[in-house]
Design a protein around this motif. Structure first.
Motif, PDB file in Angstrom:
ATOM      1  N   UNK A   9      -4.906   3.646  22.308  1.00 36.16           N
ATOM      2  CA  UNK A   9      -4.079   5.263  23.183  1.00 36.16           C
ATOM      3  C   UNK A   9      -4.721   4.706  24.602  1.00 36.16           C
ATOM      4  N   UNK A  10      -4.181   5.696  25.478  1.00 31.75           N
ATOM      5  CA  UNK A  10      -4.365   6.215  26.804  1.00 31.75           C
ATOM      6  C   UNK A  10      -5.231   7.058  26.963  1.00 31.75           C
ATOM      7  N   UNK A  11      -6.052   6.953  27.977  1.00 34.72           N
ATOM      8  CA  UNK A  11      -6.563   8.237  28.086  1.00 34.72           C
ATOM      9  C   UNK A  11      -6.165   8.087  30.132  1.00 34.72           C
ATOM     10  N   UNK A  12      -6.544   9.519  30.680  1.00 33.75           N
ATOM     11  CA  UNK A  12      -6.432   9.529  32.003  1.00 33.75           C
ATOM     12  C   UNK A  12      -7.730  10.183  32.723  1.00 33.75           C
ATOM     13  N   UNK A  13      -7.813   9.733  33.375  1.00 32.70           N
ATOM     14  CA  UNK A  13      -9.167   9.780  34.903  1.00 32.70           C
ATOM     15  C   UNK A  13      -8.885  10.015  36.003  1.00 32.70           C
ATOM     16  N   UNK A  14      -9.194  10.880  36.624  1.00 39.09           N
ATOM     17  CA  UNK A  14      -8.834  11.803  37.956  1.00 39.09           C
ATOM     18  C   UNK A  14      -8.568  13.215  38.505  1.00 39.09           C
ATOM     19  N   UNK A  15      -7.978  13.797  38.735  1.00 40.08           N
ATOM     20  CA  UNK A  15      -7.620  15.247  39.045  1.00 40.08           C
ATOM     21  C   UNK A  15      -8.414  15.984  37.252  1.00 40.08           C
ATOM     22  N   UNK A  16      -9.705  16.285  37.712  1.00 39.32           N
ATOM     23  CA  UNK A  16      -9.960  17.268  35.812  1.00 39.32           C
ATOM     24  C   UNK A  16      -9.156  18.141  35.603  1.00 39.32           C
ATOM     25  N   UNK A  17      -8.829  18.787  35.927  1.00 38.70           N
ATOM     26  CA  UNK A  17      -7.633  19.924  35.164  1.00 38.70           C
ATOM     27  C   UNK A  17      -6.402  19.151  34.943  1.00 38.70           C
ATOM     28  N   UNK A  18      -6.210  18.711  35.306  1.00 39.71           N
ATOM     29  CA  UNK A  18      -4.995  17.733  35.593  1.00 39.71           C
ATOM     30  C   UNK A  18      -5.333  16.852  34.366  1.00 39.71           C
TER      31      UNK A  18
END
Length: 254
Positions: free
Chosen positions: A50-59
């Motif tokens: 699967x994939x996970x998303x990093x960056x803007x914490x809330x989003x």
């Protein structure tokens, strides 16, 4: 403009720009072999990519939560009327193995090998939209297993999932267009009933599936197994170019 005021403006602009962090994807995986309970005792094969998303914490937190819940639900084999108790992917895999062991211990003469896999890919990423595709399959006894393809669409600015009710504006006109395209895809005359070629639409009324996703150029529609046709028919899906349906969407997907 004095130097102090100029400095404050520069700091404000810097902080504002830093708060809008780009979303970065990472590839993740988990399998039954990663669990201590499977080190010395044989476990059914379970593979999750699967994939996970990093960056803007809330989003990213909102997107990752939805991804996790979707995978948990995809490999859940507990009571049909209950919700999965797991809150993480390792917990979901653990529960799948526990159900397997419980079933085989209760009915040893009918023991079967369970199997589960789920694989997630990025279909489309733009400034406004992320569209992910999850293909999953489980076998837990019976004549055959169950497989499905699910699409997850997100607003990149908020992290909210773009489901049918929020994605489509004029649902009546949109449904009429999609029905026309469905009939073209499956060679059904436009004036014929939607079930004239053997589909199972309830009361012979066409409806748009909840499962909608994006590819690079198209909007893709997918019906679950048994939803409108027999298992033997396989996956029922079709696509419409995005340029033909952008006017019906609540968000610009370009």
């Amino acid at each position: 403009m004095n130097n102090k005021l100029l400095l404050l403006i520069c700091v404000f602009l810097f902080l504002t720009s830093c708060s809008e962090k780009p979303l970065i994807f990472t590839s993740e995986s988990f399998s039954a072999k990663d669990l201590p309970m499977c080190k010395d005792v044989m476990c059914p094969e379970v593979l999750i990519d699967y994939v996970m998303v990093n960056g803007d914490e809330e989003v990213s937190e909102k997107i990752n939560h939805t991804i996790t819940r979707t995978i948990i639900n995809a490999i859940y084999i507990g009571e049909q009327d209950a919700s999965p108790a797991a809150t993480t992917i390792p917990e979901a895999v653990t529960n799948f193995i526990k159900e397997y062991r419980l079933e085989n211990a209760e009915f040893p003469a009918m023991a079967v090998e369970y199997f589960a896999e789920a694989s997630m890919t990025k279909n489309r990423t733009t400034e406004n939209v992320i569209s992910l595709q999850l293909d999953h399959y489980i076998f837990a006894g019976g004549a055959h297993g169950y497989g499905a393809t699910q699409y997850l669409n997100f607003d990149t600015q908020t992290g909210e999932e773009l489901e049918y009710d929020t994605l489509i504006l004029d649902k009546t006109s949109f449904t009429a267009l999609v029905e026309k395209k469905f009939k073209e895809a499956y060679k059904i005359p436009q004036r014929s009933s939607i079930n004239s070629k053997g589909f199972w639409f309830k009361e012979d009324q066409f409806y748009v599936p909840n499962n909608i996703g994006f590819t690079n150029d198209n909007l893709i529609f997918s019906y679950d197994e048994y939803e409108i046709a027999s298992y033997a028919e396989g996956r029922i899906f079709f696509e419409i170019p995005i340029k033909e349906i952008q006017q019906y969407l609540s968000i610009n997907v370009d």
